[in-house]
Motif scaffolding. Structure first.
Motif, PDB file in Angstrom:
ATOM      1  N   UNK A 117      -2.615 -11.362  -6.007  1.00 48.29           N
ATOM      2  CA  UNK A 117      -1.751 -10.994  -4.976  1.00 48.29           C
ATOM      3  C   UNK A 117      -0.256 -10.831  -5.314  1.00 48.29           C
ATOM      4  N   UNK A 118       0.762 -10.055  -4.547  1.00 49.55           N
ATOM      5  CA  UNK A 118       0.209  -9.091  -3.404  1.00 49.55           C
ATOM      6  C   UNK A 118      -0.765  -7.758  -4.031  1.00 49.55           C
ATOM      7  N   UNK A 119      -1.784  -7.540  -3.513  1.00 49.23           N
ATOM      8  CA  UNK A 119      -2.571  -6.506  -4.136  1.00 49.23           C
ATOM      9  C   UNK A 119      -1.765  -5.155  -3.849  1.00 49.23           C
ATOM     10  N   UNK A 120      -1.557  -4.368  -5.103  1.00 45.82           N
ATOM     11  CA  UNK A 120      -1.052  -3.011  -4.825  1.00 45.82           C
ATOM     12  C   UNK A 120      -1.999  -2.045  -4.865  1.00 45.82           C
ATOM     13  N   UNK A 121      -2.004  -1.162  -3.874  1.00 44.19           N
ATOM     14  CA  UNK A 121      -2.819  -0.268  -3.803  1.00 44.19           C
ATOM     15  C   UNK A 121      -2.341   1.225  -3.756  1.00 44.19           C
ATOM     16  N   UNK A 122      -2.645   2.078  -4.827  1.00 44.22           N
ATOM     17  CA  UNK A 122      -2.265   3.557  -4.864  1.00 44.22           C
ATOM     18  C   UNK A 122      -3.555   4.333  -4.907  1.00 44.22           C
ATOM     19  N   UNK A 123      -3.012   5.615  -4.611  1.00 43.43           N
ATOM     20  CA  UNK A 123      -4.009   6.632  -4.635  1.00 43.43           C
ATOM     21  C   UNK A 123      -4.586   6.921  -6.025  1.00 43.43           C
ATOM     22  N   UNK A 136      -3.567  13.185  -9.164  1.00 44.92           N
ATOM     23  CA  UNK A 136      -4.027  14.108  -8.252  1.00 44.92           C
ATOM     24  C   UNK A 136      -2.946  14.381  -7.102  1.00 44.92           C
ATOM     25  N   UNK A 137      -3.081  15.594  -6.543  1.00 48.99           N
ATOM     26  CA  UNK A 137      -2.037  15.834  -5.344  1.00 48.99           C
ATOM     27  C   UNK A 137      -2.531  14.861  -3.971  1.00 48.99           C
ATOM     28  N   UNK A 138      -1.766  14.343  -3.368  1.00 44.35           N
ATOM     29  CA  UNK A 138      -2.047  13.373  -2.221  1.00 44.35           C
ATOM     30  C   UNK A 138      -1.968  14.172  -0.873  1.00 44.35           C
ATOM     31  N   UNK A 139      -3.124  14.158  -0.186  1.00 43.92           N
ATOM     32  CA  UNK A 139      -2.982  14.638   0.747  1.00 43.92           C
ATOM     33  C   UNK A 139      -2.598  13.691   2.038  1.00 43.92           C
ATOM     34  N   UNK A 140      -2.951  12.639   1.997  1.00 47.02           N
ATOM     35  CA  UNK A 140      -2.130  11.517   2.776  1.00 47.02           C
ATOM     36  C   UNK A 140      -2.499  10.173   2.313  1.00 47.02           C
ATOM     37  N   UNK A 141      -1.509   9.194   2.369  1.00 52.70           N
ATOM     38  CA  UNK A 141      -1.894   8.028   1.838  1.00 52.70           C
ATOM     39  C   UNK A 141      -2.875   7.846   0.527  1.00 52.70           C
ATOM     40  N   UNK A 181       9.661  12.363   3.703  1.00 49.14           N
ATOM     41  CA  UNK A 181      10.318  13.055   2.571  1.00 49.14           C
ATOM     42  C   UNK A 181       9.723  12.732   1.383  1.00 49.14           C
ATOM     43  N   UNK A 182       9.593  11.481   0.994  1.00 53.58           N
ATOM     44  CA  UNK A 182       8.788  11.089  -0.173  1.00 53.58           C
ATOM     45  C   UNK A 182       7.796   9.817   0.069  1.00 53.58           C
ATOM     46  N   UNK A 183       7.158   9.537  -1.071  1.00 51.44           N
ATOM     47  CA  UNK A 183       6.203   8.376  -0.640  1.00 51.44           C
ATOM     48  C   UNK A 183       6.930   7.155  -0.817  1.00 51.44           C
ATOM     49  N   UNK A 184       6.348   5.940  -0.228  1.00 51.34           N
ATOM     50  CA  UNK A 184       7.205   4.774  -0.148  1.00 51.34           C
ATOM     51  C   UNK A 184       5.682   3.703  -0.248  1.00 51.34           C
ATOM     52  N   UNK A 185       5.822   2.402  -0.625  1.00 51.32           N
ATOM     53  CA  UNK A 185       4.886   1.529  -0.340  1.00 51.32           C
ATOM     54  C   UNK A 185       5.399   0.561   0.554  1.00 51.32           C
ATOM     55  N   UNK A 186       4.268   0.255   1.491  1.00 55.47           N
ATOM     56  CA  UNK A 186       4.495  -0.392   2.806  1.00 55.47           C
ATOM     57  C   UNK A 186       3.862  -1.852   2.517  1.00 55.47           C
ATOM     58  N   UNK A 190       0.967  -1.262  -0.038  1.00 59.14           N
ATOM     59  CA  UNK A 190      -0.078   0.000   0.064  1.00 59.14           C
ATOM     60  C   UNK A 190       0.801   1.217   0.169  1.00 59.14           C
ATOM     61  N   UNK A 191       0.618   2.203  -0.668  1.00 61.29           N
ATOM     62  CA  UNK A 191       1.259   3.511  -1.017  1.00 61.29           C
ATOM     63  C   UNK A 191       0.867   4.214   0.631  1.00 61.29           C
ATOM     64  N   UNK A 192       2.073   4.762   0.883  1.00 66.71           N
ATOM     65  CA  UNK A 192       2.092   5.582   2.022  1.00 66.71           C
ATOM     66  C   UNK A 192       2.508   6.863   1.922  1.00 66.71           C
ATOM     67  N   UNK A 193       1.923   7.798   2.352  1.00 66.42           N
ATOM     68  CA  UNK A 193       2.553   9.330   2.325  1.00 66.42           C
ATOM     69  C   UNK A 193       2.006  10.221   3.256  1.00 66.42           C
TER      70      UNK A 193
END
Lengths: 233, 115
Positions: free
Chosen positions: A83-89, A93-98, A14-19, A5-8
């Motif tokens: 799987x693994x299920x990859x989820x991104x925003x 669009x600008x990311x507010x959070x995750x 400092x930058x987004x990462x996948x968790x 899952x995309x985390x930010x």
């Protein structure tokens, strides 16, 4: 079942990462939707943010990019996902959070389409009636839940989100152009002229491919173009 | 150029030129396949007929207009700085105009039987 899952969090990262996350298989039920699994992930890590509300594909809150394809988590079956299920925003669009994005640009374009009936006649005592045939013209248009899955999968919208209306707003443009009670056809068509607002659409049809409600913005855009041609003759 | 010309007219132009391009190509390819032992001489004399030279000039014109709308679309999509976009558009227009003159020269020479 594994998730990536995309985390930010702009305040901390400092930058987004996948968790990576793992939900134990015994918690996964047959016919479970992705949103249910995301809620289980959130129970493990409450810092994970995403929007959701009705949980049945009506409110359009939980649009996200699931294994590379936009969709609503609440009506996407886990069993249909690799799987693994990859989820991104939602992309572009600008990311507010995750997984939460700022949809202001999307709503701005929706407002540009003037998504309301324009009728200057005095209000009748009863409703403004339509024949069943006239009402039928709105099928496949009014069902849009504004989840933004279509517009954020559209390359033309990625490149020019400030100038191109995008499939969702154009579907609504046609919804009111097609309405027998609306009198602002001229004004609406003039509003769509120029190289950007309507004509950035190159019929890529990503919008049709991803729409969780099975709607067809490309066809609506084609109808708007046909009406413009008819008007100019 | 009016706003209308930038949107609807460009889109229509692309569709109409596409129809002509497809029709011309089908006819010419059919002629080529039906002619046995197609030589340079036959190609040149074929091109020098009035129908062929006019329709080929139109083909070149339609092709260049079609390319112009397509390239312009790509430039509008990707290049957002107006001065840079205008520079690329001017460059494209120059190349297309040059190509048109070159095609017309070839057709005129064939029609005159020289060159």
């Amino acid at each position: 079942m594994k998730f990536s899952i995309y985390r930010y969090d702009p305040d901390q990262d400092a930058k987004p990462y996948m968790q990576d996350y793992e939900v134990p298989d015994d918690q996964i039920e047959p016919d479970m939707m992705l949103l249910d699994a995301l809620l289980l992930v959130k129970a493990q890590d409450e810092s994970l943010s995403f929007r959701r509300s009705c949980q049945e594909g009506v409110c359009g809150s939980d649009g996200m990019n699931i294994n590379g394809r936009n969709g609503l988590a609440c009506i996407t079956r886990l069993s249909e996902l690799k799987t693994p299920i990859e989820i991104r925003p939602l992309p572009g669009m600008p990311v507010i959070r995750d997984l939460v994005v700022d949809l202001e640009q999307f709503y701005k374009q929706y407002r540009t389409a003037k998504p309301w009936l324009i009728n200057e006649e005095p209000c009748p005592e009863v409703e403004r009636l339509q024949s069943p045939q006239e009402r039928e013209q709105l099928d496949g248009l009014y069902e849009c839940v504004l989840c933004a899955c279509c517009s954020t999968s559209c390359p033309s919208f990625w490149w020019n989100p400030d100038k191109f209306l995008g499939p969702a707003a154009l579907l609504q443009s046609w919804r009111f152009l097609a309405d027998s009670r609306d009198q602002a056809t001229e004004e609406r068509l003039n509003n769509l002229e120029g190289p950007f607002r309507l004509f950035r659409c190159h019929s890529i049809m990503n919008c049709v491919d991803v729409c969780p409600k099975g709607l067809n913005p490309t066809r609506a855009i084609g109808r708007i173009k046909a009406l413009m041609v008819k008007r100019s003759l | 150029m009016s706003r209308a010309a930038q949107g609807l007219r460009a889109w229509l132009l692309q569709r109409f030129t596409a129809i002509y391009l497809a029709a011309y190509l089908i006819v010419v390819i059919t002629i080529i396949f039906r002619t046995e032992a197609f030589t340079y001489q036959e190609w040149r004399s074929g091109l020098s007929g009035p129908w062929m030279s006019v329709s080929t000039t139109l083909f070149a014109l339609a092709l260049l207009l079609h390319v112009w709308v397509g390239i312009r679309d790509v430039l509008i999509d990707y290049i957002h700085a107006v001065w840079l976009r205008l520079l690329f558009m001017a460059g494209t227009a120059l190349v297309l105009l040059g190509s048109l003159l070159w095609v017309m020269r070839a057709i005129t020479l064939a029609a005159m039987g020289t060159g």
